[in-house]
Design a protein around this motif. Structure first.
Motif, mmCIF file in Angstrom:
data_model
loop_
_atom_site.group_PDB
_atom_site.id
_atom_site.type_symbol
_atom_site.label_atom_id
_atom_site.label_comp_id
_atom_site.label_asym_id
_atom_site.label_seq_id
_atom_site.Cartn_x
_atom_site.Cartn_y
_atom_site.Cartn_z
ATOM 1 N N MET A 28 12.641 125.783 83.510
ATOM 2 C CA MET A 28 12.565 126.207 82.119
ATOM 3 C C MET A 28 13.441 125.322 81.240
ATOM 4 S SD MET A 28 11.081 127.999 79.928
ATOM 5 C CE MET A 28 10.133 129.081 81.003
ATOM 6 N N ALA A 29 14.568 124.850 81.770
ATOM 7 C CA ALA A 29 15.427 123.958 80.993
ATOM 8 C C ALA A 29 14.698 122.655 80.664
ATOM 9 C CB ALA A 29 16.709 123.665 81.769
ATOM 10 N N THR A 30 13.954 122.137 81.642
ATOM 11 C CA THR A 30 13.174 120.912 81.422
ATOM 12 C C THR A 30 12.079 121.154 80.394
ATOM 13 O OG1 THR A 30 13.551 120.234 83.720
ATOM 14 C CG2 THR A 30 11.750 119.161 82.553
ATOM 15 N N VAL A 31 11.414 122.282 80.530
ATOM 16 C CA VAL A 31 10.316 122.627 79.618
ATOM 17 C C VAL A 31 10.816 122.713 78.178
ATOM 18 C CG1 VAL A 31 8.753 124.491 78.949
ATOM 19 C CG2 VAL A 31 8.881 123.772 81.339
ATOM 20 N N ARG A 32 11.887 123.458 77.960
ATOM 21 C CA ARG A 32 12.382 123.657 76.599
ATOM 22 C C ARG A 32 12.899 122.364 75.983
ATOM 23 N NH1 ARG A 32 15.316 129.386 78.093
ATOM 24 N NH2 ARG A 32 13.489 130.728 77.739
ATOM 25 N N ALA A 33 13.566 121.563 76.805
ATOM 26 C CA ALA A 33 14.067 120.298 76.290
ATOM 27 C C ALA A 33 12.906 119.397 75.862
ATOM 28 C CB ALA A 33 14.916 119.604 77.352
ATOM 29 N N TYR A 34 11.843 119.419 76.628
ATOM 30 C CA TYR A 34 10.690 118.573 76.299
ATOM 31 C C TYR A 34 9.950 119.121 75.072
ATOM 32 C CZ TYR A 34 7.113 115.126 77.245
ATOM 33 O OH TYR A 34 6.275 114.034 77.136
ATOM 34 N N VAL A 64 -1.545 122.554 87.894
ATOM 35 C CA VAL A 64 -1.154 121.465 88.793
ATOM 36 C C VAL A 64 0.017 120.735 88.137
ATOM 37 C CG1 VAL A 64 -3.451 121.186 89.776
ATOM 38 C CG2 VAL A 64 -2.845 119.908 87.728
ATOM 39 N N SER A 65 0.546 119.726 88.806
ATOM 40 C CA SER A 65 1.680 118.992 88.251
ATOM 41 C C SER A 65 1.327 118.377 86.905
ATOM 42 C CB SER A 65 2.119 117.888 89.220
ATOM 43 O OG SER A 65 2.597 118.453 90.428
ATOM 44 N N PHE A 66 2.298 118.392 85.990
ATOM 45 C CA PHE A 66 2.090 117.835 84.658
ATOM 46 C C PHE A 66 2.516 116.373 84.616
ATOM 47 C CE2 PHE A 66 2.435 122.372 84.111
ATOM 48 C CZ PHE A 66 1.408 122.651 83.223
ATOM 49 N N HIS A 67 1.992 115.658 83.658
ATOM 50 C CA HIS A 67 2.301 114.237 83.471
ATOM 51 C C HIS A 67 2.744 114.056 82.026
ATOM 52 C CE1 HIS A 67 0.929 109.816 84.303
ATOM 53 N NE2 HIS A 67 2.173 109.904 83.854
ATOM 54 N N TRP A 68 4.041 113.912 81.825
ATOM 55 C CA TRP A 68 4.594 113.813 80.478
ATOM 56 C C TRP A 68 5.135 112.401 80.227
ATOM 57 C CZ3 TRP A 68 7.825 118.979 80.707
ATOM 58 C CH2 TRP A 68 6.929 120.070 80.592
ATOM 59 N N GLY A 78 17.426 104.253 71.547
ATOM 60 C CA GLY A 78 18.089 105.530 71.765
ATOM 61 C C GLY A 78 17.359 106.724 71.193
ATOM 62 N N VAL A 79 16.333 106.507 70.351
ATOM 63 C CA VAL A 79 15.546 107.611 69.789
ATOM 64 C C VAL A 79 14.346 107.853 70.708
ATOM 65 C CG1 VAL A 79 14.236 108.453 67.828
ATOM 66 C CG2 VAL A 79 16.257 107.015 67.450
ATOM 67 N N ILE A 80 14.392 108.933 71.461
ATOM 68 C CA ILE A 80 13.350 109.230 72.439
ATOM 69 C C ILE A 80 12.281 110.095 71.785
ATOM 70 C CG2 ILE A 80 12.839 110.141 74.729
ATOM 71 C CD1 ILE A 80 14.813 107.786 74.656
ATOM 72 N N LEU A 81 11.033 109.661 71.863
ATOM 73 C CA LEU A 81 9.909 110.354 71.254
ATOM 74 C C LEU A 81 8.971 110.919 72.319
ATOM 75 C CD1 LEU A 81 8.971 107.713 68.517
ATOM 76 C CD2 LEU A 81 10.355 109.779 68.204
ATOM 77 N N ARG A 82 8.469 112.102 72.080
ATOM 78 C CA ARG A 82 7.470 112.700 72.973
ATOM 79 C C ARG A 82 6.095 112.135 72.611
ATOM 80 N NH1 ARG A 82 7.797 118.296 71.701
ATOM 81 N NH2 ARG A 82 6.225 117.852 70.106
ATOM 82 N N ILE A 83 5.381 111.615 73.609
ATOM 83 C CA ILE A 83 4.057 111.023 73.389
ATOM 84 C C ILE A 83 2.955 112.044 73.660
ATOM 85 C CG2 ILE A 83 2.432 109.225 74.131
ATOM 86 C CD1 ILE A 83 4.765 108.175 72.513
ATOM 87 N N ASN A 84 3.139 112.850 74.676
ATOM 88 C CA ASN A 84 2.139 113.881 75.007
ATOM 89 C C ASN A 84 2.859 115.096 75.579
ATOM 90 O OD1 ASN A 84 2.889 113.144 77.577
ATOM 91 N ND2 ASN A 84 0.811 113.028 78.374
ATOM 92 N N GLY A 85 2.106 116.100 76.003
ATOM 93 C CA GLY A 85 2.711 117.265 76.644
ATOM 94 C C GLY A 85 3.174 118.349 75.692
ATOM 95 N N GLN A 86 2.836 118.229 74.409
ATOM 96 C CA GLN A 86 3.251 119.242 73.430
ATOM 97 C C GLN A 86 2.658 120.604 73.766
ATOM 98 O OE1 GLN A 86 3.066 119.848 68.575
ATOM 99 N NE2 GLN A 86 1.467 118.677 69.587
ATOM 100 N N HIS A 87 1.345 120.622 74.070
ATOM 101 C CA HIS A 87 0.675 121.900 74.330
ATOM 102 C C HIS A 87 1.151 122.525 75.643
ATOM 103 C CE1 HIS A 87 -2.070 120.164 71.306
ATOM 104 N NE2 HIS A 87 -2.293 121.413 70.988
ATOM 105 N N SER A 88 1.269 121.722 76.688
ATOM 106 C CA SER A 88 1.681 122.271 77.978
ATOM 107 C C SER A 88 3.123 122.757 77.942
ATOM 108 C CB SER A 88 1.486 121.232 79.086
ATOM 109 O OG SER A 88 2.130 120.014 78.776
ATOM 110 N N SER A 89 4.021 122.028 77.283
ATOM 111 C CA SER A 89 5.418 122.475 77.222
ATOM 112 C C SER A 89 5.551 123.720 76.350
ATOM 113 C CB SER A 89 6.331 121.354 76.710
ATOM 114 O OG SER A 89 5.954 120.922 75.419
ATOM 115 N N THR A 90 4.748 123.812 75.287
ATOM 116 C CA THR A 90 4.763 125.013 74.444
ATOM 117 C C THR A 90 4.278 126.221 75.238
ATOM 118 O OG1 THR A 90 4.383 123.736 72.417
ATOM 119 C CG2 THR A 90 3.793 126.079 72.366
ATOM 120 N N MET A 91 3.183 126.039 75.980
ATOM 121 C CA MET A 91 2.640 127.142 76.776
ATOM 122 C C MET A 91 3.642 127.591 77.830
ATOM 123 S SD MET A 91 1.288 127.873 80.014
ATOM 124 C CE MET A 91 0.789 126.275 80.663
#
Length: 307
Positions: A28-34, A64-68, A78-91
């Motif tokens: 859950m810590a990984t999920v929320r951070a992402y 199944v395993s996610f690919h983020w 140093g500015v890390i941006l999320r490219i995908n995985g918004q919907h899966s991490s929200t869910m």
């Protein structure tokens, strides 16, 4: 962390370069951070329907395993941006303590030369041409049934689509929806219909290749298999050109005129296809000819199929 590969950026002519790749336990810590990570400008707006779809998969135990993927642009180190995985991490974040145990996430991080490279990187996941179509999924389910190997997969898919249409709209009983509908290939009682249906079609029967028409074919087959086979086989051949008022001839002419666009109707939909087919079938069962035009209007309910 199960496995980690860290390396200098791999050269890429596309302008994005792989920095690290690792497999992590999904906590859950990984999920929320992402989920809370800054989104890249190319990321889609959140779609509640997509989140709901993923939650349904989670509740059904089909995750199944996610690919983020994350990235940083060369001029903004140093500015890390999320490219995908918004919907899966929200869910997953919404599941809270109910997140399934044992899941993994593959994490890739890239260095992008510029914003254009970020946009190009985004396109490498879930691109439209690489996504699995409903035909691909249907083909997999059909391929698991040895006795359906001789059935052309497009016609096998259409047979199931028509059956589901009949169950939902005519019988008004629950039926699997979406890609799960093709799990019905495992229903052995449907195999005789699917195999015969496959022999009914070829490149010259395009006017018959419609879900609602297929639903009518299934409905008549279910009501009276021995009569339905010659009826529809005659329709597929075009009926008797010397007797245009025969139900089989009239039905094929009617369907072809719609397919070829020589006749256009206002507010004509799938239900009208079905109703017109049953109208001609019922006249055939009564040994009657078609008195004028095909009656396809649906008033309160569909016409009952005569045995």
């Amino acid at each position: 962390m199960l496995d980690t590969t860290s390396q200098d950026a791999i050269t890429s002519a596309a302008g994005f370069h792989l920095k690290t790749i690792e497999v992590q336990d999904l906590t859950m810590a990984t999920v929320r951070a992402y989920r809370d990570m800054p989104a890249s400008a190319v990321e889609r707006e959140i779609n509640s329907g997509h989140v709901k779809h993923l939650r349904e998969k989670a509740d059904a135990g089909r995750l199944v395993s996610f690919h983020w993927v994350t990235a940083e642009v060369a001029n903004k180190p140093g500015v890390i941006l999320r490219i995908n995985g918004q919907h899966s991490s929200t869910m997953l974040a919404e599941m809270d303590a109910a997140i399934p145990s044992g899941l993994k996430v593959i994490r890739e991080h890239y260095l992008c030369d510029n914003d254009d490279a970020v946009a190009l990187l985004f396109q490498q996941w879930d691109d439209r041409k690489s996504s699995r179509s409903s035909a691909d999924v249907a083909g997999v389910y059909q391929g698991l049934q040895e006795d359906l190997n001789d059935v052309s997969k497009p016609y096998g898919k259409l047979a199931v689509d028509g059956y589901v249409w009949f169950q939902r709209y005519v019988e008004k009983v629950p039926a699997p929806v979406g890609d799960l509908a093709y799990s019905l290939f495992s229903d052995k009682t449907l195999h005789p219909f699917i195999k015969w249906f496959g022999t009914l079609h070829n490149s010259k029967t395009r006017e018959l290749q419609n879900k609602a028409v297929t639903a009518a074919i299934f409905g008549t087959y279910h009501a009276n298999e021995s009569a339905a086979k010659p009826f529809w086989e005659d329709v597929a051949r075009g009926g008797d050109p010397d007797q245009e008022d025969l139900p089989t001839t009239t039905l094929d002419l009617w369907l072809r005129s719609i397919y070829e666009g020589t006749i256009e109707y206002d507010k004509f939909g799938s239900a009208n296809y079905y109703q017109g087919c049953v109208y001609c079938w019922n006249l055939s069962r009564d040994n009657k000819k078609v008195p004028g035009n095909v009656k396809y209007e649906v008033k309160k309910n569909f016409a009952l199929i005569r045995e």
